[in-house]
Motif scaffolding. Structure first.
Motif, mmCIF file in Angstrom:
data_model
loop_
_atom_site.group_PDB
_atom_site.id
_atom_site.type_symbol
_atom_site.label_atom_id
_atom_site.label_comp_id
_atom_site.label_asym_id
_atom_site.label_seq_id
_atom_site.Cartn_x
_atom_site.Cartn_y
_atom_site.Cartn_z
ATOM 1 N N SER B 10 0.838 -1.201 0.000
ATOM 2 C CA SER B 10 0.000 0.000 0.000
ATOM 3 C C SER B 10 0.871 1.250 0.000
ATOM 4 C CB SER B 10 -0.997 -0.031 1.164
ATOM 5 O OG SER B 10 -0.356 -0.183 2.394
ATOM 6 N N CYS B 11 0.224 2.327 -0.320
ATOM 7 C CA CYS B 11 0.815 3.645 -0.467
ATOM 8 C C CYS B 11 1.590 4.041 0.791
ATOM 9 C CB CYS B 11 -0.359 4.610 -0.666
ATOM 10 S SG CYS B 11 0.030 6.116 -1.437
ATOM 11 N N PRO B 12 2.769 4.592 0.770
ATOM 12 C CA PRO B 12 3.599 4.952 -0.382
ATOM 13 C C PRO B 12 4.729 3.952 -0.606
ATOM 14 C CG PRO B 12 4.433 6.067 1.555
ATOM 15 C CD PRO B 12 3.371 5.089 2.027
ATOM 16 N N VAL B 15 6.612 3.474 -4.011
ATOM 17 C CA VAL B 15 7.511 4.579 -4.357
ATOM 18 C C VAL B 15 8.814 4.476 -3.556
ATOM 19 C CG1 VAL B 15 7.811 7.086 -4.336
ATOM 20 C CG2 VAL B 15 5.619 6.105 -5.013
ATOM 21 N N ASP B 33 0.360 -3.455 -8.990
ATOM 22 C CA ASP B 33 -0.880 -4.134 -9.372
ATOM 23 C C ASP B 33 -2.090 -3.223 -9.451
ATOM 24 O OD1 ASP B 33 -1.274 -3.703 -6.712
ATOM 25 O OD2 ASP B 33 -1.698 -5.781 -6.179
ATOM 26 N N ASN B 34 -1.899 -1.923 -9.285
ATOM 27 C CA ASN B 34 -3.037 -1.044 -9.584
ATOM 28 C C ASN B 34 -2.597 0.348 -9.989
ATOM 29 O OD1 ASN B 34 -3.547 0.885 -7.210
ATOM 30 N ND2 ASN B 34 -3.302 -1.097 -6.184
ATOM 31 N N GLU B 35 -3.593 1.133 -10.369
ATOM 32 C CA GLU B 35 -3.336 2.432 -11.011
ATOM 33 C C GLU B 35 -2.649 3.437 -10.094
ATOM 34 O OE1 GLU B 35 -4.490 4.535 -13.720
ATOM 35 O OE2 GLU B 35 -4.816 2.867 -15.079
ATOM 36 N N THR B 36 -2.960 3.382 -8.793
ATOM 37 C CA THR B 36 -2.406 4.396 -7.898
ATOM 38 C C THR B 36 -0.882 4.326 -7.835
ATOM 39 O OG1 THR B 36 -4.451 4.348 -6.654
ATOM 40 C CG2 THR B 36 -2.576 5.395 -5.590
ATOM 41 N N GLN B 39 0.719 5.466 -11.134
ATOM 42 C CA GLN B 39 0.858 6.922 -11.265
ATOM 43 C C GLN B 39 1.957 7.462 -10.350
ATOM 44 O OE1 GLN B 39 -2.845 8.930 -10.600
ATOM 45 N NE2 GLN B 39 -3.879 7.932 -12.311
ATOM 46 N N ARG B 43 5.308 9.308 -11.515
ATOM 47 C CA ARG B 43 5.502 10.713 -11.144
ATOM 48 C C ARG B 43 6.833 10.886 -10.415
ATOM 49 N NH1 ARG B 43 1.033 11.461 -8.524
ATOM 50 N NH2 ARG B 43 1.910 11.574 -6.440
ATOM 51 N N TYR B 61 0.979 -4.031 -13.864
ATOM 52 C CA TYR B 61 1.677 -3.054 -14.692
ATOM 53 C C TYR B 61 3.175 -3.216 -14.498
ATOM 54 C CZ TYR B 61 -2.941 -0.899 -14.611
ATOM 55 O OH TYR B 61 -4.294 -0.676 -14.706
#
Lengths: 357, 67
Positions: B10-12, B15, B33-36, B39, B43, B61
């Motif tokens: 999970s976020c973050p 990254v 495995d997902n769009e968040t 992106q 970024r 992805y």
């Protein structure tokens, strides 16, 4: 220019949330509470009788709209991927603790920004606390904090939370005798069901698309010098501020009223406003997002976030059953003890989930 | 090749995993495995002066980051 375009969705989302919250107040919601995830989950807990604080009982259609709007948008964008199984009990407890902190301050991070835009100076202390909490959270992240991997789950796992919300919608519309509706206090102040539901649907959809997150904005700015999500945060403030000035000028409910004393559904105990939001900020970073984001994810197939939301609902009921929630008179002693225990517990969870532990 | 499997985190975390892995150089392949995170990782890489490309691989992805 391309850079700005990339930021446009989140700025737009912030503006829409801000405008929606000002409009909902003008239509009947409590002042500076057009949207508040913590307050509304607490109201829902009361509406279904999980606590008996008579002034905060109402199944808020805004929450139902947020979850269903996020689900519709996730389905439309082929982003409805069901995942779960990442430290569920830990997430439940973190959600619970976030609610304890939010009900000390009297608002989630979203309402904190809305209160700032309404001129409530007490929210400045809340913001300072929130930033401190997020900073502590980033230290855990840097030390390798992780709630471990989620796994793909069957579709039904992700559909249960939206289904619960459909059930809640039926209950609030049908209004059977066993459902609680406040007749006085904040729970009795409500925008019409249709307006609240539509506002929730719109905000839910746009927040899903833009990944708007109160905690994420400050976290990313601190850790990565990435100001993308923070722009959404600022956009909410600007929209609420401007909206309040307009609404105030028109003589409608709401408006910009700068000051500390006598603010709507708020208290003036600065230290505990701050400490409450430290707990919210830290808990939100460890959960991976603020209460709003958890709710949006729970509608998008993320059952880990659904568990966090359930933790918040149970936490809210607990707070009102045992006198932990603050009132406009200020915090309670039990609430202060609960916030301290919450901070210790959340730090223990942080330490216990770092790689070096 | 330098590769990070950030699926399910999970976020973050995706990254941060990317940030750490970039210390070992490029090209770096990140799986999400997902769009968040897709992106967020794109970024992050673009903000830090990297070239980014990505493609869908089944449900997931695959992001390729190069200097």
């Amino acid at each position: 220019m391309t850079k700005f375009k990339g930021h446009l969705p989140v700025i737009l989302a912030g503006l829409v949330v801000g405008i929606a919250s000002v409009v909902l107040v003008a239509l009947g919601n409590p002042v500076n509470m057009g949207f508040c995830i913590a307050c509304f989950l607490r109201d829902i807990a009361g509406g279904v009788g999980m606590h008996r604080a008579a002034i905060v009982q109402y199944i808020r259609p805004e929450i139902i709209g947020l979850v269903l709007g996020a689900m519709i948008m996730a389905l439309a964008g082929k982003e409805f991927k069901v995942r779960g199984g990442s430290s569920p009990m830990t997430r439940f407890v973190l959600g619970f603790c976030v609610m304890v902190g939010a009900l000390m301050f009297l608002g989630c991070p979203l309402r904190m920004v809305i209160r700032l835009g309404g001129g409530d100076g007490n929210a400045i202390l809340g913001l300072v606390g929130f930033i401190i909490g997020i900073f502590v959270g980033t230290l855990f992240l840097k030390a390798g904090f992780s709630l471990k991997k989620s796994q793909p789950q069957p579709k039904i796992e992700g559909l249960l939370m939206p289904a619960v919300n459909v059930g809640l919608l039926i209950l609030v519309i049908a209004a059977p005798a066993f459902i609680f509706f406040s007749v006085e206090g904040p729970g009795s102040m409500r925008a019409p069901i249709a307006a609240a539901l539509i506002a929730g649907l719109v905000v839910g959809a746009i927040a899903q698309r833009s990944r708007l997150c109160m905690a994420g904005g400050i976290r990313d700015a601190m850790m990565l010098k990435d100001f993308h999500l923070l722009m959404g945060f600022v956009a909410i403030f600007v929209a609420v501020l401007v909206g309040n000035l307009i609404v105030g000028g028109m003589g409608l409910k709401g408006g910009f009223n700068p000051g500390f004393a006598g603010q709507a559904v708020a208290h003036t105990d600065g230290l505990w406003n701050l400490l409450g939001m430290v707990l919210v900020g830290l808990g939100s970073v460890l959960l991976g997002g603020c209460p709003l984001r958890q709710l949006i994810l729970s509608g998008s197939g993320n059952s880990d976030s659904s568990v966090a939301v359930l933790g918040m609902v149970v936490g809210a009921a607990f707070c009102h059953n045992f006198g932990l929630a603050s009132s406009t008179d200020g915090p309670s002693f039990a609430g202060k003890v609960a916030v301290i225990i919450g901070l210790v517990l959340v730090c223990a969870i942080g330490a216990g989930n770092t790689k070096k532990a | 090749m330098n590769q990070v499997d950030a699926r399910g985190y999970s976020c973050p975390e995706p990254v941060l995993m990317t940030k750490n892995a970039l210390k070992n150089g490029t090209p770096l392949v990140v799986l999400v495995d997902n769009e968040t995170p897709l992106q967020n990782v794109r970024r992050f890489a673009a903000n830090n002066g990297y070239q980014v490309s990505w493609k869908e691989v089944g449900e997931d992805y695959e992001i390729t980051i190069t200097k």
